[in-house]
Design a protein around this motif. Structure first.
Motif, mmCIF file in Angstrom:
data_model
loop_
_atom_site.group_PDB
_atom_site.id
_atom_site.type_symbol
_atom_site.label_atom_id
_atom_site.label_comp_id
_atom_site.label_asym_id
_atom_site.label_seq_id
_atom_site.Cartn_x
_atom_site.Cartn_y
_atom_site.Cartn_z
ATOM 1 N N THR A 1 1.203 -1.285 0.248
ATOM 2 C CA THR A 1 -0.437 -0.190 -0.006
ATOM 3 C C THR A 1 0.271 1.589 0.393
ATOM 4 O O THR A 1 0.856 2.633 -0.695
ATOM 5 C CB THR A 1 -1.069 -0.053 1.491
ATOM 6 N N LEU A 2 1.825 1.045 0.395
ATOM 7 C CA LEU A 2 2.931 2.615 1.070
ATOM 8 C C LEU A 2 3.097 2.174 -0.749
ATOM 9 O O LEU A 2 3.571 3.808 -0.943
ATOM 10 C CB LEU A 2 4.011 2.338 1.850
ATOM 11 N N ILE A 3 3.764 1.556 -1.208
ATOM 12 C CA ILE A 3 4.525 1.608 -2.299
ATOM 13 C C ILE A 3 3.068 2.495 -3.653
ATOM 14 O O ILE A 3 3.589 3.167 -3.915
ATOM 15 C CB ILE A 3 5.141 0.485 -3.010
ATOM 16 N N ALA A 4 1.817 1.881 -3.555
ATOM 17 C CA ALA A 4 1.283 2.270 -4.072
ATOM 18 C C ALA A 4 0.762 3.701 -4.367
ATOM 19 O O ALA A 4 0.250 4.233 -5.150
ATOM 20 C CB ALA A 4 -0.511 1.404 -4.362
ATOM 21 N N ALA A 5 0.839 4.159 -2.965
ATOM 22 C CA ALA A 5 0.355 5.408 -2.653
ATOM 23 C C ALA A 5 0.932 6.711 -2.712
ATOM 24 O O ALA A 5 0.688 7.518 -3.643
ATOM 25 C CB ALA A 5 -0.205 5.686 -1.192
ATOM 26 N N LEU A 6 2.492 6.226 -2.597
ATOM 27 C CA LEU A 6 3.467 6.958 -2.847
ATOM 28 C C LEU A 6 3.696 7.306 -4.575
ATOM 29 O O LEU A 6 3.844 8.513 -4.751
ATOM 30 C CB LEU A 6 4.603 6.549 -2.506
ATOM 31 N N THR A 7 3.022 6.072 -5.417
ATOM 32 C CA THR A 7 3.613 6.098 -6.657
ATOM 33 C C THR A 7 2.764 7.206 -7.103
ATOM 34 O O THR A 7 2.752 8.061 -8.029
ATOM 35 C CB THR A 7 3.315 4.830 -7.651
ATOM 36 N N THR A 8 1.336 6.665 -6.798
ATOM 37 C CA THR A 8 0.126 8.089 -6.984
ATOM 38 C C THR A 8 0.233 9.289 -7.171
ATOM 39 O O THR A 8 -0.224 10.505 -7.300
ATOM 40 C CB THR A 8 -1.238 7.026 -6.478
ATOM 41 N N LEU A 9 0.798 9.391 -5.693
ATOM 42 C CA LEU A 9 1.466 10.780 -5.338
ATOM 43 C C LEU A 9 2.397 11.217 -6.396
ATOM 44 O O LEU A 9 2.131 12.607 -5.938
ATOM 45 C CB LEU A 9 1.956 10.906 -3.967
ATOM 46 N N GLY A 10 3.074 10.739 -6.814
ATOM 47 C CA GLY A 10 4.300 11.113 -7.064
ATOM 48 C C GLY A 10 3.369 11.563 -8.848
ATOM 49 O O GLY A 10 4.129 11.826 -9.675
ATOM 50 N N ALA B 1 5.109 -3.770 -8.704
ATOM 51 C CA ALA B 1 6.308 -3.716 -7.634
ATOM 52 C C ALA B 1 5.382 -4.026 -6.418
ATOM 53 O O ALA B 1 5.321 -4.310 -4.940
ATOM 54 C CB ALA B 1 7.543 -2.763 -7.036
ATOM 55 N N ALA B 2 3.990 -2.905 -5.749
ATOM 56 C CA ALA B 2 3.217 -3.372 -4.996
ATOM 57 C C ALA B 2 2.579 -4.128 -5.021
ATOM 58 O O ALA B 2 1.848 -5.201 -4.019
ATOM 59 C CB ALA B 2 2.429 -1.872 -5.022
ATOM 60 N N VAL B 3 1.797 -5.293 -6.188
ATOM 61 C CA VAL B 3 1.010 -6.071 -6.504
ATOM 62 C C VAL B 3 2.061 -7.638 -6.248
ATOM 63 O O VAL B 3 2.141 -8.098 -5.445
ATOM 64 C CB VAL B 3 0.797 -6.177 -7.686
ATOM 65 N N ILE B 4 3.030 -7.272 -6.251
ATOM 66 C CA ILE B 4 4.644 -8.850 -6.005
ATOM 67 C C ILE B 4 4.768 -8.776 -4.896
ATOM 68 O O ILE B 4 4.361 -9.782 -3.848
ATOM 69 C CB ILE B 4 5.399 -8.346 -6.392
#
Length: 377
Positions: A310-319, A336-339
């Motif tokens: 969730t951290l990876i997905a949220a930070l990616t969306t913010l970017g 990467a978030a899915v994996i």
């Protein structure tokens, strides 16, 4: 009271009062998170998530109001004091299960927080250009607050249905009111700055969980030291990604419909981010606490990896909302978030150093295109 009108060459900055207010709310978040460390299960996560959402939404409501209206009189300071006290009451009622009396008290305290915000918007009705927006905020939050009060007087499952209706109204109100506030958008610097400051304080709570894991080690070994260092490195990585790679705390201008949509996506993406920071901190606490030959509990590893994903997905969306790069450019990070999420159930057989290094590596995957030029054009 007056509408805050930022000068093109001078934007509003966070005040000491606002920083103090943020600190109180993060203290409430820490109190809500304490039972999660002892009950790191789906049920514990559900309880933590629900209470965290209410605390975050109460903080967001005040922040959105304060970034629009320049009010620092005695009445406003008194209202902030009352809101701070209510935040403490919310935290004091966040120890037990959702079907307990204390959770009903938590909902009642949250209703008090919304009633204070309603009073603040009623004071803003004196400003002609924001009167329609302020009226809708006051009406929507007022209706939701009444439902929260009624829910405190009922028993489950009726209480849960009232919570759902109140939350729905709470979240829909800004969408229905914001279109009337385009002439007075949130300050492009002040509002993101407040979110950035709140993020820093939450990362401090993440580091505190790492420290608690370090304290639990009776004998130090290479694996214990490496895992603890990886937890600290993960916190540094979060800070770097949020502020430098995603540019999440930079200016947010709202000049057209596209920028308005990106602004809302940016704002709401902080909810899973903040929630996941707390859960991941507890995950590292459990990971560092493991002795040399121990492995993570299967349920613990699943929740821990889900939080990291969730951290990876949220930070990616913010970017993606902060720069000119499109969401498609972020495909490796979403993958990467899915994996990471899929690997959680299998991580029970991994040693703790392997888990820490795997998560660090997953959070270090770069986008296909560097995210820069944070000011949306």
């Amino acid at each position: 009271m007056r509408l805050w009108r930022p000068d093109p060459h001078h934007h509003r900055r966070a005040t000491w009062m606002e920083l103090f207010f943020d600190l109180i709310f993060v203290a409430a978040v820490a109190e809500v998170g304490k039972p999660l460390a002892a009950d790191f299960t789906p049920a514990g996560l559900l309880r933590y998530s629900f209470l965290f959402v209410l605390i975050w939404w109460a903080w967001t409501g005040f922040t959105l109001y304060s970034t629009r209206f320049d009010s620092d009189d005695v009445v406003q300071r008194a209202l902030i004091l009352v809101q701070s006290f209510i935040a403490a009451v919310m935290a004091a009622n966040a120890k037990d299960a959702l079907d307990s009396r204390s959770s009903a008290g938590f909902g009642a305290a949250y209703a008090g927080m919304r009633f204070i915000l309603v009073l603040q918007y009623l004071r803003a009705l004196r400003i002609p250009e924001t009167r329609p927006m302020a009226a809708r905020f006051a009406a929507g939050f007022g209706i939701a607050a009444c439902l929260w009060i009624v829910s405190a007087l009922t028993e489950p499952p009726v209480r849960y249905w009232l919570w759902s209706a109140a939350l729905l109204i709470d979240f829909l109100t800004p969408w229905l009111a914001e279109r009337h506030g385009r002439s007075a958008p949130p300050d492009a610097v002040h509002f993101p700055e407040r979110f950035g400051l709140f993020s820093i304080i939450l990362m401090g709570e993440f580091i505190a969980e790492v420290m608690r894991g370090i304290e639990s080690q009776e004998y130090w070994s290479f694996s214990a030291a490496a895992t603890a260092f990886s937890g600290m490195a993960f916190a540094f990585l979060l800070r770097w990604w949020y502020f430098d790679r995603a540019n999440a705390a930079t200016e947010r201008h709202i000049r057209n419909n596209r920028q308005a949509r990106l602004f809302h996506l940016w704002k709401y993406a902080h909810l899973p981010l903040f929630l996941a920071i707390g859960v991941a901190g507890v995950g590292f606490h459990h990971l560092i606490s493991l002795q040399a030959d121990e492995r993570m509990h299967p349920g613990h590893s699943t929740l821990f990896f889900l939080a990291a994903a969730t951290l990876i997905a949220a930070l990616t969306t913010l970017g993606a909302t902060s720069g000119k790069a499109r969401l498609g450019r972020m495909l490796p990070q979403y993958l990467a978030a899915v994996i990471v999420a899929a690997a959680g159930p299998f991580a029970e057989s991994w040693n703790k150093v392997a888990i820490a290094l795997f998560l660090l590596g997953a959070c270090s995957i770069p986008p296909l295109q560097k995210v820069d030029q944070p000011v949306l054009e």
